[in-house]
Design a protein around this motif. Structure first.
Motif, PDB file in Angstrom:
ATOM      1  N   GLY A 179      39.596 114.551  67.427  1.00 48.75           N
ATOM      2  CA  GLY A 179      40.721 113.699  67.760  1.00 48.75           C
ATOM      3  C   GLY A 179      40.297 112.557  68.658  1.00 48.75           C
ATOM      4  N   PRO A 180      41.235 111.654  68.973  1.00 47.57           N
ATOM      5  CA  PRO A 180      40.887 110.480  69.768  1.00 47.57           C
ATOM      6  C   PRO A 180      40.710 110.831  71.250  1.00 47.57           C
ATOM      7  CG  PRO A 180      43.220 110.492  69.296  1.00 47.57           C
ATOM      8  CD  PRO A 180      42.632 111.648  68.550  1.00 47.57           C
ATOM      9  N   PHE A 181      39.814 110.080  71.880  1.00 49.03           N
ATOM     10  CA  PHE A 181      39.672 110.167  73.333  1.00 49.03           C
ATOM     11  C   PHE A 181      39.200 108.819  73.841  1.00 49.03           C
ATOM     12  CE2 PHE A 181      35.490 111.219  71.821  1.00 49.03           C
ATOM     13  CZ  PHE A 181      34.610 110.714  72.771  1.00 49.03           C
ATOM     14  N   ASP A 182      39.389 108.601  75.107  1.00 46.86           N
ATOM     15  CA  ASP A 182      39.055 107.312  75.706  1.00 46.86           C
ATOM     16  C   ASP A 182      38.094 107.525  76.861  1.00 46.86           C
ATOM     17  OD1 ASP A 182      40.959 106.109  74.024  1.00 46.86           O
ATOM     18  OD2 ASP A 182      42.547 106.593  75.432  1.00 46.86           O
ATOM     19  N   VAL A 183      37.238 106.542  77.098  1.00 45.91           N
ATOM     20  CA  VAL A 183      36.328 106.575  78.234  1.00 45.91           C
ATOM     21  C   VAL A 183      36.485 105.282  79.023  1.00 45.91           C
ATOM     22  CG1 VAL A 183      34.647 108.152  77.221  1.00 45.91           C
ATOM     23  CG2 VAL A 183      34.405 105.708  76.834  1.00 45.91           C
ATOM     24  N   LEU A 184      36.297 105.384  80.321  1.00 48.83           N
ATOM     25  CA  LEU A 184      36.371 104.229  81.205  1.00 48.83           C
ATOM     26  C   LEU A 184      34.966 103.743  81.511  1.00 48.83           C
ATOM     27  CD1 LEU A 184      39.076 105.611  83.654  1.00 48.83           C
ATOM     28  CD2 LEU A 184      39.392 103.826  81.941  1.00 48.83           C
ATOM     29  N   SER A 185      34.781 102.435  81.529  1.00 46.06           N
ATOM     30  CA  SER A 185      33.477 101.841  81.792  1.00 46.06           C
ATOM     31  C   SER A 185      33.180 101.863  83.297  1.00 46.06           C
ATOM     32  CB  SER A 185      33.451 100.403  81.289  1.00 46.06           C
ATOM     33  OG  SER A 185      34.276  99.590  82.101  1.00 46.06           O
ATOM     34  N   PRO A 186      31.916 101.654  83.681  1.00 44.63           N
ATOM     35  CA  PRO A 186      31.585 101.570  85.109  1.00 44.63           C
ATOM     36  C   PRO A 186      32.373 100.485  85.836  1.00 44.63           C
ATOM     37  CG  PRO A 186      29.581 101.800  83.816  1.00 44.63           C
ATOM     38  CD  PRO A 186      30.714 101.600  82.839  1.00 44.63           C
ATOM     39  N   THR A 187      32.654  99.385  85.149  1.00 44.01           N
ATOM     40  CA  THR A 187      33.460  98.310  85.749  1.00 44.01           C
ATOM     41  C   THR A 187      34.861  98.813  86.089  1.00 44.01           C
ATOM     42  OG1 THR A 187      32.259  96.743  84.365  1.00 44.01           O
ATOM     43  CG2 THR A 187      34.267  95.953  85.416  1.00 44.01           C
ATOM     44  N   ALA A 188      35.480  99.527  85.157  1.00 34.19           N
ATOM     45  CA  ALA A 188      36.825 100.067  85.389  1.00 34.19           C
ATOM     46  C   ALA A 188      36.806 101.103  86.499  1.00 34.19           C
ATOM     47  CB  ALA A 188      37.371 100.684  84.113  1.00 34.19           C
ATOM     48  N   ILE A 189      35.780 101.951  86.517  1.00 29.75           N
ATOM     49  CA  ILE A 189      35.692 102.992  87.549  1.00 29.75           C
ATOM     50  C   ILE A 189      35.556 102.359  88.926  1.00 29.75           C
ATOM     51  CG2 ILE A 189      34.266 104.896  88.404  1.00 29.75           C
ATOM     52  CD1 ILE A 189      33.743 105.559  85.400  1.00 29.75           C
ATOM     53  N   GLU A 190      34.770 101.294  89.035  1.00 32.86           N
ATOM     54  CA  GLU A 190      34.619 100.594  90.320  1.00 32.86           C
ATOM     55  C   GLU A 190      35.943  99.950  90.741  1.00 32.86           C
ATOM     56  OE1 GLU A 190      33.059  99.624  93.768  1.00 32.86           O
ATOM     57  OE2 GLU A 190      32.005 100.807  92.254  1.00 32.86           O
ATOM     58  N   TRP A 191      36.661  99.359  89.789  1.00 33.30           N
ATOM     59  CA  TRP A 191      37.954  98.749  90.085  1.00 33.30           C
ATOM     60  C   TRP A 191      38.943  99.812  90.548  1.00 33.30           C
ATOM     61  CZ3 TRP A 191      42.037  97.095  86.042  1.00 33.30           C
ATOM     62  CH2 TRP A 191      43.028  96.336  86.640  1.00 33.30           C
ATOM     63  N   ILE A 192      38.946 100.944  89.879  1.00 33.95           N
ATOM     64  CA  ILE A 192      39.836 102.046  90.269  1.00 33.95           C
ATOM     65  C   ILE A 192      39.479 102.525  91.675  1.00 33.95           C
ATOM     66  CG2 ILE A 192      40.469 104.440  89.752  1.00 33.95           C
ATOM     67  CD1 ILE A 192      40.019 103.650  86.752  1.00 33.95           C
ATOM     68  N   ARG A 193      38.177 102.632  91.966  1.00 33.61           N
ATOM     69  CA  ARG A 193      37.743 103.069  93.303  1.00 33.61           C
ATOM     70  C   ARG A 193      38.320 102.157  94.386  1.00 33.61           C
ATOM     71  NH1 ARG A 193      32.433 103.472  92.672  1.00 33.61           N
ATOM     72  NH2 ARG A 193      32.456 105.738  92.651  1.00 33.61           N
ATOM     73  N   GLU A 194      38.300 100.847  94.125  1.00 38.48           N
ATOM     74  CA  GLU A 194      38.809  99.878  95.096  1.00 38.48           C
ATOM     75  C   GLU A 194      40.321  99.984  95.260  1.00 38.48           C
ATOM     76  OE1 GLU A 194      37.516  96.140  93.585  1.00 38.48           O
ATOM     77  OE2 GLU A 194      35.391  96.568  93.960  1.00 38.48           O
ATOM     78  N   GLU A 195      41.043 100.222  94.188  1.00 39.24           N
ATOM     79  CA  GLU A 195      42.501 100.197  94.214  1.00 39.24           C
ATOM     80  C   GLU A 195      43.141 101.563  94.459  1.00 39.24           C
ATOM     81  OE1 GLU A 195      44.316  97.417  93.997  1.00 39.24           O
ATOM     82  OE2 GLU A 195      42.514  96.195  93.783  1.00 39.24           O
TER      83      GLU A 195
END
Length: 186
Positions: A83-99
């Motif tokens: 089935g479908p799944f999604d992954v977050l890129s290092p850029t997104a993970i860094e943005w999430i860390r900040e926010e």
């Protein structure tokens, strides 16, 4: 999991694998930040990184990476064999860390809980490694036993049941230590 992109050299025709970084699923990202998956999903919805979609295969709604976020390079929407799944890129993970901390603090928490959390952060900053979730819960309720458990759970982005479990373990250990001390004195 590390993802690679295959690139063909124009001059030689050789195929090269180029690393595009460590990507994480929503669940892995939540575990990485030591928050509940539901709390991470709320942050991702607030940031516009994910959306709720109907999945015809399982006949339920699920949270998926927003197509616009995938176009911006914040992750990939993958159709796996199960089935479908999604992954977050290092850029997104860094943005999430900040926010993440700012968005989680925006919830309504009493001044007493806010004060206790600030003391916890000061204590935690003195050491090289951060305390794990259980350590943070136990420290808070050892030093501030009258805190509201629901607010602490909300502030730490975990369920109230997890907070309750760690408090019970702490109380049992303290009770056994007092009993052992009393037996040693008598």
């Amino acid at each position: 999991m590390e993802y690679f992109r295959k690139v063909t050299g124009l001059e030689t025709g050789n195929v090269y694998k180029i690393s595009i970084g460590e990507h994480r699923t929503f669940t892995d990202t939540a575990a990485h930040f030591q928050v509940a998956r539901s709390s991470l999903i709320k942050v991702l919805l607030e940031l516009g990184v994910c959306q709720k979609e109907y999945d015809a295969v399982i006949r339920e709604y699920r949270y998926r990476l927003h197509p616009d976020a995938a176009k911006k390079g914040l992750g990939y929407r993958i159709m796996g064999p199960k089935g479908p799944f999604d992954v977050l890129s290092p850029t997104a993970i860094e943005w999430i860390r900040e926010e993440l901390q700012d968005l989680l603090k925006s919830t309504s928490i009493s001044p007493e809980t806010t004060h206790a959390l600030s003391k916890l952060q000061l204590f935690d900053a003195q050491y090289r490694e951060r305390m794990n979730l259980e350590g943070r819960v136990r420290w808070l309720f050892y030093h501030f036993p009258d805190l509201n458990r629901t607010e602490v759970a909300k502030a730490l982005c975990v369920s109230r049941a997890i907070v309750q479990r760690y408090i019970k373990i702490q109380q049992d250990q303290l009770r056994r230590a007092h009993q052992a001390k009393a037996q040693a004195l008598s």
